[in-house]
Design an enzyme around this catalytic site. Sequence first.
Site, PDB file in Angstrom:
ATOM      1  N   SER A 188       0.799  -1.125  -0.311  1.00 18.68           N
ATOM      2  CA  SER A 188       0.118   0.237  -0.026  1.00 18.68           C
ATOM      3  C   SER A 188       0.850   0.958  -0.009  1.00 18.68           C
ATOM      4  O   SER A 188       2.343   0.806   0.518  1.00 18.68           O
ATOM      5  CB  SER A 188      -1.228  -0.167   1.493  1.00 18.68           C
ATOM      6  OG  SER A 188      -1.898   1.779   1.489  1.00 18.68           O
ATOM      7  N   TYR A 209      -3.142   5.421  -4.361  1.00 18.54           N
ATOM      8  CA  TYR A 209      -5.244   6.108  -4.512  1.00 18.54           C
ATOM      9  C   TYR A 209      -4.539   7.430  -4.827  1.00 18.54           C
ATOM     10  O   TYR A 209      -3.245   7.651  -5.467  1.00 18.54           O
ATOM     11  CB  TYR A 209      -4.858   6.876  -3.303  1.00 18.54           C
ATOM     12  CG  TYR A 209      -5.039   5.589  -1.978  1.00 18.54           C
ATOM     13  CD1 TYR A 209      -6.521   4.486  -2.404  1.00 18.54           C
ATOM     14  CD2 TYR A 209      -4.600   4.503  -1.187  1.00 18.54           C
ATOM     15  CE1 TYR A 209      -7.168   3.602  -1.607  1.00 18.54           C
ATOM     16  CE2 TYR A 209      -5.132   3.442  -1.057  1.00 18.54           C
ATOM     17  CZ  TYR A 209      -5.914   3.487  -0.829  1.00 18.54           C
ATOM     18  OH  TYR A 209      -5.941   2.018  -0.418  1.00 18.54           O
ATOM     19  N   THR A 233      -5.949   2.147  -6.929  1.00 20.00           N
ATOM     20  CA  THR A 233      -7.549   1.424  -6.497  1.00 20.00           C
ATOM     21  C   THR A 233      -8.126   2.411  -5.842  1.00 20.00           C
ATOM     22  O   THR A 233      -7.395   3.891  -6.080  1.00 20.00           O
ATOM     23  CB  THR A 233      -7.037   1.326  -4.818  1.00 20.00           C
ATOM     24  OG1 THR A 233      -5.803  -0.293  -4.498  1.00 20.00           O
ATOM     25  CG2 THR A 233      -8.415   0.805  -3.736  1.00 20.00           C
ATOM     26  N   LYS A 279      -7.646  -2.283  -8.844  1.00 24.56           N
ATOM     27  CA  LYS A 279      -8.772  -2.316  -8.060  1.00 24.56           C
ATOM     28  C   LYS A 279      -9.235  -2.398  -8.011  1.00 24.56           C
ATOM     29  O   LYS A 279      -9.837  -0.685  -7.612  1.00 24.56           O
ATOM     30  CB  LYS A 279      -7.666  -2.990  -6.911  1.00 24.56           C
ATOM     31  CG  LYS A 279      -7.687  -3.447  -5.686  1.00 24.56           C
ATOM     32  CD  LYS A 279      -6.816  -3.876  -4.481  1.00 24.56           C
ATOM     33  CE  LYS A 279      -7.573  -5.022  -3.564  1.00 24.56           C
ATOM     34  NZ  LYS A 279      -8.436  -3.699  -3.007  1.00 24.56           N
ATOM     35  N   HIS A 330     -12.983  -2.678  -1.379  1.00 23.50           N
ATOM     36  CA  HIS A 330     -12.365  -3.261  -0.624  1.00 23.50           C
ATOM     37  C   HIS A 330     -12.477  -3.912   0.700  1.00 23.50           C
ATOM     38  O   HIS A 330     -13.020  -3.009   2.014  1.00 23.50           O
ATOM     39  CB  HIS A 330     -12.702  -1.592  -0.255  1.00 23.50           C
ATOM     40  CG  HIS A 330     -11.288  -1.035  -0.113  1.00 23.50           C
ATOM     41  ND1 HIS A 330     -10.482  -0.171  -0.979  1.00 23.50           N
ATOM     42  CD2 HIS A 330     -10.684  -0.712   1.246  1.00 23.50           C
ATOM     43  CE1 HIS A 330      -9.507   0.418  -0.482  1.00 23.50           C
ATOM     44  NE2 HIS A 330      -9.491  -0.334   0.538  1.00 23.50           N
TER      45      HIS A 330
END
Length: 398
Positions: free
Chosen positions: A109, A131, A157, A255, A279
């Site tokens: 992440s 992100y 994401t 994603k 998620h």
Amino acid sequence: MARDLWFETVAVAQERAKKRLPKAVYSALLAGSEKGLTYSDNVEAFSELGFAPHVIGATEKRDLATTVMGQDIALPVLISPTGVQAVHPDGEVAVARAAAARGTAMGLSSFASKPIEEVVAANPKTFFQIYWLGGRDAIAERAERARAAGAVGLIVTTDWSFSHGRDWGSPKIPEKMDIKTAIKMSPQGLVRPSWFLEWAKTLKPPTLTAPNQGPRGAAGPPFFAAYGEWMGTPPPTWEDIAWLREFWGGPFMLKGVMRVDDARRAVDAGVTAISVSNHGGNNLDGTPATIRALPAIVDAVADQVEVLLDGGVRRGSDVVKALALGARAVMIGRAYLWGLGAAGQAGVENVLDIFSGGIDSALRGLGKSSVHDITREDVLIPPGFARTLGAPRSTIAE
């Protein structure tokens, strides 16, 4: 790992983590939004699917290996990127080492607690997750840092809303972990002495910063500062996704896809793979389980991109059911975090071994010699199980 610390199911790993971690830390792992409808459906939907086993024809050995975004992996289970992993001092590095030891890939992440350079050093098969935060220039800088560090792919994401509205109560997450905050939260740690002592040995409290959101070597912004920037960034367009895909130039996963029309737009944007994901139920509550949405998306685009699934996977048999409905592999989140919380790197390895053993057992029962031999004929799909989102009703999968 000592035999008395070994666990045989993910459910036991969860119980061990619950007993070992402070209440607020464990609660943060549960996540889920509002009533938890999606969180529950992700897990429970797998139980509605059955198997159609053969009694003759099982092979002596089964092949669990596959390939995802150009990376050879020993089993069709990858580490899904999850945020700050303060459940253990080694955090994402411990997870990366465990994944490498079991021959699979690591998703890291951009809100991780460890720098990407350390994680790639622990597992060269690392995909970096981003992100849409801060605009194209800032995103390009993070992508370039990931490239320089040796990341082998990018995961984008776009489906996270970070809901605080949970019917069972949201854990209190401090804005920063300074001495004052550490003292305030110490009673929770003191009632979990093994966890407290593990952190005490490091001579520093759990970090709540995001080192991968800034330049290499910097501490990175506090978690909530990064979150605030994300909230203040206009959501991406499909043109933005196509731009980032071209800018990256390598393996690229989108994603959070739950709809057929979004899956098709992802194909048009040039992605390498999509993950059918809600998620983990930590986004828009009431969204169907990912395993319900999988068949229609596979039917629409699996001949053009790799389709993965994440959400609710707790057993090797769940993995096989996802493969039967067309997924190339699955990504796990809470399952490995519970292993990490229960026993660090060894606990994550334990969880991956549980999945490996469960997949092998299911293949044996189905009479299959490889994960690539599994088809929809191997599972029983009850009427009304599947959900088709974003397509004409005439195409709804049954």
